[in-house]
Design a protein around this motif. Sequence first.
Motif, PDB file in Angstrom:
ATOM      1  N   SER A  96     -25.967   4.010  15.407  1.00  0.00           N
ATOM      2  CA  SER A  96     -25.436   2.662  15.188  1.00  0.00           C
ATOM      3  C   SER A  96     -24.015   2.823  14.637  1.00  0.00           C
ATOM      4  O   SER A  96     -23.823   3.330  13.523  1.00  0.00           O
ATOM      5  CB  SER A  96     -26.307   1.882  14.210  1.00  0.00           C
ATOM      6  N   ILE A  97     -23.046   2.417  15.427  1.00  0.00           N
ATOM      7  CA  ILE A  97     -21.640   2.686  15.118  1.00  0.00           C
ATOM      8  C   ILE A  97     -20.920   1.371  14.860  1.00  0.00           C
ATOM      9  O   ILE A  97     -21.006   0.438  15.664  1.00  0.00           O
ATOM     10  CB  ILE A  97     -20.970   3.435  16.287  1.00  0.00           C
ATOM     11  N   GLN A  98     -20.218   1.306  13.750  1.00  0.00           N
ATOM     12  CA  GLN A  98     -19.405   0.137  13.428  1.00  0.00           C
ATOM     13  C   GLN A  98     -17.997   0.353  13.984  1.00  0.00           C
ATOM     14  O   GLN A  98     -17.313   1.309  13.621  1.00  0.00           O
ATOM     15  CB  GLN A  98     -19.335  -0.081  11.916  1.00  0.00           C
ATOM     16  N   THR A 105     -14.453  -6.629  13.700  1.00  0.00           N
ATOM     17  CA  THR A 105     -15.455  -5.575  13.825  1.00  0.00           C
ATOM     18  C   THR A 105     -16.507  -5.955  14.846  1.00  0.00           C
ATOM     19  O   THR A 105     -16.707  -7.134  15.159  1.00  0.00           O
ATOM     20  CB  THR A 105     -16.149  -5.287  12.478  1.00  0.00           C
ATOM     21  N   SER A 106     -17.180  -4.942  15.349  1.00  0.00           N
ATOM     22  CA  SER A 106     -18.324  -5.128  16.234  1.00  0.00           C
ATOM     23  C   SER A 106     -19.210  -3.897  16.092  1.00  0.00           C
ATOM     24  O   SER A 106     -18.819  -2.904  15.467  1.00  0.00           O
ATOM     25  CB  SER A 106     -17.871  -5.315  17.690  1.00  0.00           C
ATOM     26  N   SER A 107     -20.408  -3.962  16.639  1.00  0.00           N
ATOM     27  CA  SER A 107     -21.358  -2.860  16.524  1.00  0.00           C
ATOM     28  C   SER A 107     -21.649  -2.273  17.897  1.00  0.00           C
ATOM     29  O   SER A 107     -21.757  -2.996  18.892  1.00  0.00           O
ATOM     30  CB  SER A 107     -22.667  -3.335  15.879  1.00  0.00           C
ATOM     31  N   LEU A 108     -21.783  -0.948  17.922  1.00  0.00           N
ATOM     32  CA  LEU A 108     -22.115  -0.224  19.143  1.00  0.00           C
ATOM     33  C   LEU A 108     -23.359   0.617  18.879  1.00  0.00           C
ATOM     34  O   LEU A 108     -23.373   1.451  17.971  1.00  0.00           O
ATOM     35  CB  LEU A 108     -20.956   0.681  19.567  1.00  0.00           C
ATOM     36  N   PRO A 148      -7.599 -10.325  16.201  1.00  0.00           N
ATOM     37  CA  PRO A 148      -8.225  -9.669  17.362  1.00  0.00           C
ATOM     38  C   PRO A 148      -9.690 -10.106  17.485  1.00  0.00           C
ATOM     39  O   PRO A 148     -10.352 -10.381  16.473  1.00  0.00           O
ATOM     40  CB  PRO A 148      -8.118  -8.176  17.027  1.00  0.00           C
ATOM     41  N   ALA A 149     -10.176 -10.151  18.698  1.00  0.00           N
ATOM     42  CA  ALA A 149     -11.542 -10.627  18.920  1.00  0.00           C
ATOM     43  C   ALA A 149     -12.247  -9.750  19.934  1.00  0.00           C
ATOM     44  O   ALA A 149     -11.713  -9.476  21.020  1.00  0.00           O
ATOM     45  CB  ALA A 149     -11.540 -12.080  19.396  1.00  0.00           C
ATOM     46  N   PHE A 150     -13.448  -9.293  19.579  1.00  0.00           N
ATOM     47  CA  PHE A 150     -14.325  -8.620  20.529  1.00  0.00           C
ATOM     48  C   PHE A 150     -15.004  -9.664  21.411  1.00  0.00           C
ATOM     49  O   PHE A 150     -15.284 -10.776  20.974  1.00  0.00           O
ATOM     50  CB  PHE A 150     -15.404  -7.821  19.800  1.00  0.00           C
ATOM     51  N   THR A 210     -20.461  -9.267  19.751  1.00  0.00           N
ATOM     52  CA  THR A 210     -20.667  -8.703  18.418  1.00  0.00           C
ATOM     53  C   THR A 210     -21.527  -7.452  18.454  1.00  0.00           C
ATOM     54  O   THR A 210     -21.617  -6.734  17.452  1.00  0.00           O
ATOM     55  CB  THR A 210     -21.329  -9.735  17.493  1.00  0.00           C
ATOM     56  N   LEU A 211     -22.174  -7.188  19.590  1.00  0.00           N
ATOM     57  CA  LEU A 211     -23.048  -6.023  19.689  1.00  0.00           C
ATOM     58  C   LEU A 211     -22.994  -5.462  21.098  1.00  0.00           C
ATOM     59  O   LEU A 211     -23.101  -6.197  22.080  1.00  0.00           O
ATOM     60  CB  LEU A 211     -24.496  -6.403  19.341  1.00  0.00           C
ATOM     61  N   TYR A 212     -22.837  -4.141  21.195  1.00  0.00           N
ATOM     62  CA  TYR A 212     -22.815  -3.451  22.476  1.00  0.00           C
ATOM     63  C   TYR A 212     -23.897  -2.374  22.461  1.00  0.00           C
ATOM     64  O   TYR A 212     -24.131  -1.718  21.442  1.00  0.00           O
ATOM     65  CB  TYR A 212     -21.446  -2.798  22.721  1.00  0.00           C
TER      66      TYR A 212
END
Length: 368
Positions: A232-234, A248-251, A157-159, A162-164
């Motif tokens: 900061s949410i993983q 994974t990505s960061s929000l 899977p791909a976001f 990498t950061l939102y």
Amino acid sequence: IEVAGSLDYETLTQYVLIVTAVDAGTDPSELTSTAFIYVFLTDENDNDPDFAPDTTFIEIDENTDVGTTLAKLAITDADTDSVNDHFTLSIVSGDTTVFSVDDSGEITLLASPDREPNNDLYVLEIEVMDNPTNGDAQRSGTGTVSVVIADLNDNTPAFASTLYDVSIDECIDLYNYFINFTNEVTDADSGLNGEIVYTIADSSITEFTMDPSLGWVYVSEELDREFLADYSIQLHVSDRGTVPETATSSLTVTILDCNDNYPIFDATSYEFSVTEGDGVGTIAGVVAATDADDATTDNAVIEFQLNDAGNEDGHFAVEPDTGDVTVNSLDIDRETTEYYYLLCEAYDLGDPSLTSTVTCTVTIIDIN
């Protein structure tokens, strides 16, 4: 002897004829003689070769080794081997860079088939031609081979990023989603291998919840910007393959201020005094208040005013910006009124405005 009807070698290869000769004599009677005639048919190339069955289905994994024999086609031809000593096969429609067929009917994998994004089915039309040895014209037949490429969980899977970053009001309604990752995560696999499960990796973050199927992030607890203004949410996603692939990505969630804090005076009450002869503008005392809302917004900007109650004659005033409580009249007379009980209001400039009230007791000091 003449041929009186159709002959078919594949039905009957030889005939036995009994021929009787009869003379015309009558004394004492006619005489006869009998002979056996054997007729042997020679085969002609009058039947088309064919596949049995004429449609073949094959399923293979997308990581099947190159060079693997996938199937062997069965060929039928009613003509005999004496006429047809071998067949010639070829792919007349379909991807000949991935598949081949030899004259024995074996279908071989020439290259790795990648089912992503749209190659999960290959359809081959295969022609078989006979090779008569007696000079007859060649005859042919066709069959269809459908090769289904079974998916393997070979894609992660791909976001999309990498950061939102997103900003929301601290007074947002509970269970109101504010960002949707359904279209932000892709997986080129199919079926369970391409089905995404969404989660928040950090279990200590309870203010937010992520719908595992839809990818929505919504507020699950009341927010308080004054307690925590940034999160900061993983984010974690996985597919439902037997051995799941993950990403994974960061929000980052910034909490915007709502006007949810009242101004707070620095004292529960105030006591001031002035002399009954003091002039207009004399400072009786100062009130002060703070507001916990965002200092960069109007929610934390405070102004002051006196309530009419207790100050009906307007003997006192308060500076809106400084909180200075001042004499506003020359008619102050201790013999008439010794104490004034003023209600001082502190209000912020938020929308809607919030107001707090405190009592200011002003004692009038007598002069002779």
